[in-house]
Design a protein around this motif. Structure first.
Motif, mmCIF file in Angstrom:
data_model
loop_
_atom_site.group_PDB
_atom_site.id
_atom_site.type_symbol
_atom_site.label_atom_id
_atom_site.label_comp_id
_atom_site.label_asym_id
_atom_site.label_seq_id
_atom_site.Cartn_x
_atom_site.Cartn_y
_atom_site.Cartn_z
ATOM 1 N N ILE A 197 -75.225 60.916 9.829
ATOM 2 C CA ILE A 197 -74.115 61.840 9.620
ATOM 3 C C ILE A 197 -73.527 62.169 10.997
ATOM 4 O O ILE A 197 -74.136 62.880 11.795
ATOM 5 C CB ILE A 197 -74.580 63.114 8.895
ATOM 6 N N ALA A 198 -72.348 61.632 11.261
ATOM 7 C CA ALA A 198 -71.728 61.782 12.578
ATOM 8 C C ALA A 198 -70.840 63.021 12.617
ATOM 9 O O ALA A 198 -70.168 63.343 11.639
ATOM 10 C CB ALA A 198 -70.891 60.542 12.900
ATOM 11 N N ASP A 199 -70.830 63.697 13.767
ATOM 12 C CA ASP A 199 -69.820 64.729 13.973
ATOM 13 C C ASP A 199 -68.584 64.057 14.566
ATOM 14 O O ASP A 199 -68.608 62.871 14.933
ATOM 15 C CB ASP A 199 -70.335 65.871 14.840
ATOM 16 N N TYR A 200 -67.473 64.804 14.678
ATOM 17 C CA TYR A 200 -66.238 64.162 15.104
ATOM 18 C C TYR A 200 -66.244 63.768 16.583
ATOM 19 O O TYR A 200 -65.495 62.870 16.988
ATOM 20 C CB TYR A 200 -65.033 65.028 14.751
ATOM 21 N N GLY A 201 -67.091 64.407 17.382
ATOM 22 C CA GLY A 201 -67.238 63.943 18.748
ATOM 23 C C GLY A 201 -67.778 62.520 18.779
ATOM 24 O O GLY A 201 -67.400 61.706 19.630
ATOM 25 N N GLU A 202 -68.672 62.207 17.832
ATOM 26 C CA GLU A 202 -69.221 60.858 17.716
ATOM 27 C C GLU A 202 -68.224 59.905 17.068
ATOM 28 O O GLU A 202 -68.104 58.743 17.467
ATOM 29 C CB GLU A 202 -70.520 60.907 16.920
ATOM 30 N N VAL A 203 -67.477 60.413 16.077
ATOM 31 C CA VAL A 203 -66.495 59.563 15.403
ATOM 32 C C VAL A 203 -65.421 59.095 16.379
ATOM 33 O O VAL A 203 -65.050 57.916 16.408
ATOM 34 C CB VAL A 203 -65.845 60.318 14.226
ATOM 35 N N PHE A 204 -64.928 60.020 17.188
ATOM 36 C CA PHE A 204 -63.802 59.702 18.072
ATOM 37 C C PHE A 204 -64.205 58.843 19.272
ATOM 38 O O PHE A 204 -63.355 58.430 20.054
ATOM 39 C CB PHE A 204 -63.126 60.989 18.545
ATOM 40 N N ASP A 255 -66.684 56.351 18.513
ATOM 41 C CA ASP A 255 -67.510 55.404 17.764
ATOM 42 C C ASP A 255 -67.314 53.969 18.258
ATOM 43 O O ASP A 255 -66.184 53.496 18.446
ATOM 44 C CB ASP A 255 -67.170 55.488 16.278
ATOM 45 N N GLU A 256 -68.420 53.269 18.456
ATOM 46 C CA GLU A 256 -68.382 51.907 18.988
ATOM 47 C C GLU A 256 -67.651 50.954 18.048
ATOM 48 O O GLU A 256 -66.866 50.099 18.485
ATOM 49 C CB GLU A 256 -69.813 51.413 19.223
ATOM 50 N N HIS A 257 -67.894 51.075 16.739
ATOM 51 C CA HIS A 257 -67.256 50.179 15.781
ATOM 52 C C HIS A 257 -65.751 50.410 15.725
ATOM 53 O O HIS A 257 -64.960 49.450 15.764
ATOM 54 C CB HIS A 257 -67.867 50.395 14.400
ATOM 55 N N LEU A 258 -65.331 51.677 15.641
ATOM 56 C CA LEU A 258 -63.903 51.979 15.614
ATOM 57 C C LEU A 258 -63.233 51.544 16.911
ATOM 58 O O LEU A 258 -62.102 51.046 16.901
ATOM 59 C CB LEU A 258 -63.678 53.474 15.375
ATOM 60 N N THR A 259 -63.923 51.717 18.009
ATOM 61 C CA THR A 259 -63.365 51.294 19.287
ATOM 62 C C THR A 259 -63.224 49.778 19.345
ATOM 63 O O THR A 259 -62.203 49.248 19.809
ATOM 64 C CB THR A 259 -64.251 51.797 20.440
ATOM 65 N N ALA A 260 -64.224 49.064 18.843
ATOM 66 C CA ALA A 260 -64.172 47.599 18.845
ATOM 67 C C ALA A 260 -63.033 47.076 17.985
ATOM 68 O O ALA A 260 -62.455 46.021 18.269
ATOM 69 C CB ALA A 260 -65.506 47.032 18.368
ATOM 70 N N ARG A 261 -62.702 47.826 16.924
ATOM 71 C CA ARG A 261 -61.601 47.422 16.042
ATOM 72 C C ARG A 261 -60.259 47.981 16.499
ATOM 73 O O ARG A 261 -59.263 47.885 15.781
ATOM 74 C CB ARG A 261 -61.899 47.861 14.602
ATOM 75 N N ASP A 262 -60.238 48.585 17.693
ATOM 76 C CA ASP A 262 -58.997 49.075 18.285
ATOM 77 C C ASP A 262 -58.321 50.108 17.392
ATOM 78 O O ASP A 262 -57.099 50.137 17.249
ATOM 79 C CB ASP A 262 -58.049 47.895 18.556
ATOM 80 N N PHE A 263 -59.125 50.976 16.776
ATOM 81 C CA PHE A 263 -58.588 51.982 15.855
ATOM 82 C C PHE A 263 -57.812 53.060 16.606
ATOM 83 O O PHE A 263 -56.751 53.499 16.164
ATOM 84 C CB PHE A 263 -59.725 52.607 15.056
ATOM 85 N N PHE A 264 -58.338 53.502 17.732
ATOM 86 C CA PHE A 264 -57.675 54.550 18.513
ATOM 87 C C PHE A 264 -56.680 53.918 19.484
ATOM 88 O O PHE A 264 -56.918 52.840 20.024
ATOM 89 C CB PHE A 264 -58.707 55.370 19.288
ATOM 90 N N TRP A 265 -55.570 54.598 19.692
ATOM 91 C CA TRP A 265 -54.562 54.070 20.607
ATOM 92 C C TRP A 265 -53.781 55.229 21.209
ATOM 93 O O TRP A 265 -53.865 56.365 20.742
ATOM 94 C CB TRP A 265 -53.622 53.095 19.882
ATOM 95 N N ASP A 266 -53.033 54.960 22.250
ATOM 96 C CA ASP A 266 -52.280 55.987 22.963
ATOM 97 C C ASP A 266 -50.787 55.845 22.697
ATOM 98 O O ASP A 266 -50.215 54.771 22.902
ATOM 99 C CB ASP A 266 -52.534 55.896 24.462
ATOM 100 N N ALA A 267 -50.179 56.932 22.224
ATOM 101 C CA ALA A 267 -48.731 56.982 22.009
ATOM 102 C C ALA A 267 -48.084 57.700 23.187
ATOM 103 O O ALA A 267 -48.631 58.667 23.716
ATOM 104 C CB ALA A 267 -48.414 57.717 20.707
ATOM 105 N N GLN A 268 -46.917 57.242 23.575
ATOM 106 C CA GLN A 268 -46.228 57.846 24.711
ATOM 107 C C GLN A 268 -45.411 59.066 24.286
ATOM 108 O O GLN A 268 -44.746 59.045 23.254
ATOM 109 C CB GLN A 268 -45.316 56.820 25.374
#
Length: 419
Positions: free
Chosen positions: A319-326, A328-341
């Motif tokens: 059971i992950a908290d959102y600090g872990e979710v944001f 997360d190795e799997h989400l990062t590997a799938r390029d889920f998070f990104w930066d908007a200008q």
């Protein structure tokens, strides 16, 4: 080699008259898919989420995320001066999305019947707490009220505990998703018929639509479900169980998974126990079953349990908290998070879209706009003259920005939209 094409809704223009969550979330989905979304806001304050912290400088952190890829036009729709400018936007729009209180747009002379006379191809979508008609229609409706009336709060939490809601505004968000889905369906129908149509989606019905297992039980047996903590309505073991350092979720629901689960945890005796002979038996004897399982899991760490069950192919997860979710190795590997200008904040971290289209991927561009940032440019493109726009700004019926990003007017106190 496949050539990457533009997002699938490129060329579709959406007017959003949204505040808080449902309509803005729906419009964000369409914007991710390539639609040009013009967010029409009141010049004095705009969407109330702009006043919701935490803040990055003077900008709301939630706002710049839920309103990405949008353009902000600040118009006071109650001003007679602003009406012609807004109608010019309507003439060129494919979609209008709003989540004001039912009847509010009609009272402004901007209801569906009014606007389809101007643009018969317009898809007009309304989100509300309870729907556009019915005995509850005129009541204010927020997410928690929809969760309450839809039954969600009656099955959330632990037996005998106080009422609990789902941790995110689930009725708001899913109402937005249904709204976006209905809009895309209406656009497809318009391709065939040439005509727009009206869409009515409510938080209440969005919440009630989740009751798949509960409806199956009630309409078959008359039984009314209640809160089960983390346990499943129809399967066992399928819930969180104690580990030595917290909890871990397990889901040994198929015969193969049940056997592997028992073997990995040294509970093979349960394979011959008639109380655990099949899924229905395990459900009927869930309390005793979980107690037996926890005699083993409570001696192992969450990491040990996850490692063992993963190797055996048994569904499980910590059971992950959102600090872990944001992070997360799997989400990062799938390029889920990104930066908007953002024009003043620079890069703003974003949650990715779950929609992964191989040929026409979603766009990744700008963060939510500054209030009124696009008023002048959008109204000029819609056919307004520079003099007309200057008059709107001078009267307070519009908010425009200078080249340096400063507001050209200082409108009166904000008017908070109501659902």
């Amino acid at each position: 080699m496949t050539t990457q094409r533009t997002p699938p809704l490129t060329g579709v223009t959406v007017l959003e008259l949204g505040s808080f969550m449902a309509a803005p979330f729906a419009a964000m989905q369409l914007a991710d898919l390539g639609a040009e979304v013009i967010k029409v806001e009141h010049p004095a304050g705009g969407d109330p989420v702009r006043q919701t912290g935490p803040f990055l400088g003077t900008e709301s952190s939630p706002f710049v995320r839920i309103n990405r890829h949008k353009r902000s036009v600040a118009l006071d729709l109650k001003s007679p001066d602003a009406r012609p400018a807004f109608l010019r936007l309507v003439e060129r729009a494919d979609v209008l999305i709003e989540n004001l209180r039912p009847g509010a747009m009609r009272r402004l002379g901007l209801g569906y019947e009014d606007l389809r006379e101007i643009n018969p191809r317009l898809v007009y979508a309304s989100a509300s707490g309870w729907g556009q008609d019915g005995p509850l229609a005129n009541l204010p409706g927020l997410d928690i009220m929809a969760q309450a009336r839809s039954g969600l709060m009656s099955i959330t939490g632990h037996p005998g505990g106080p009422p609990a809601k789902v941790g995110v505004p689930i009725c708001d968000l899913v109402c937005g998703l249904y709204l976006a889905l209905a809009v895309t369906a209406a656009l497809r129908e318009r391709d065939r018929s040439g005509a727009g149509q009206y869409i009515d989606v409510s938080l209440f019905e969005a919440g009630a639509s989740f009751a798949v297992w509960e409806a199956g039980k009630y309409f078959a047996t008359g039984e009314v479900g209640g809160p089960l903590g983390s346990a499943h309505q129809s399967n066992a073991p399928y819930q969180a169980v104690h580990s030595s350092d917290g909890y871990v979720t397990i889901g040994a629901t198929t015969p193969r998974n049940w056997q592997a689960f028992c073997e990995v945890l040294g509970l093979t005796r349960l394979l011959d126990d008639p109380h655990c002979a099949d899924a229905f038996s395990r459900l009927q004897n869930r309390a005793e079953l979980i107690e037996t399982i926890e005699t083993v899991t409570s001696t192992l760490s969450t990491a040990e349990i996850v490692d063992r069950l993963n190797k055996a192919g048994v569904p499980c997860a910590p059971i992950a908290d959102y600090g872990e979710v944001f992070t997360d190795e799997h989400l990062t590997a799938r390029d889920f998070f990104w930066d908007a200008q953002h024009p003043t904040l620079g890069p703003v971290r974003q949650l990715g879209s779950p929609m992964r289209l191989s040929e026409t991927p979603v766009q990744r561009a700008a963060a939510g706009p500054v209030l009124g940032a696009d008023t002048r440019e959008v109204l000029l493109a819609a056919g307004c003259t520079a003099a007309e726009i200057d008059h709107l700004a001078a009267s307070g019926a519009a908010l425009t920005m200078n080249a340096d990003g400063a507001a050209t007017t200082s409108p009166a106190a904000a008017i908070t939209p109501r659902r």
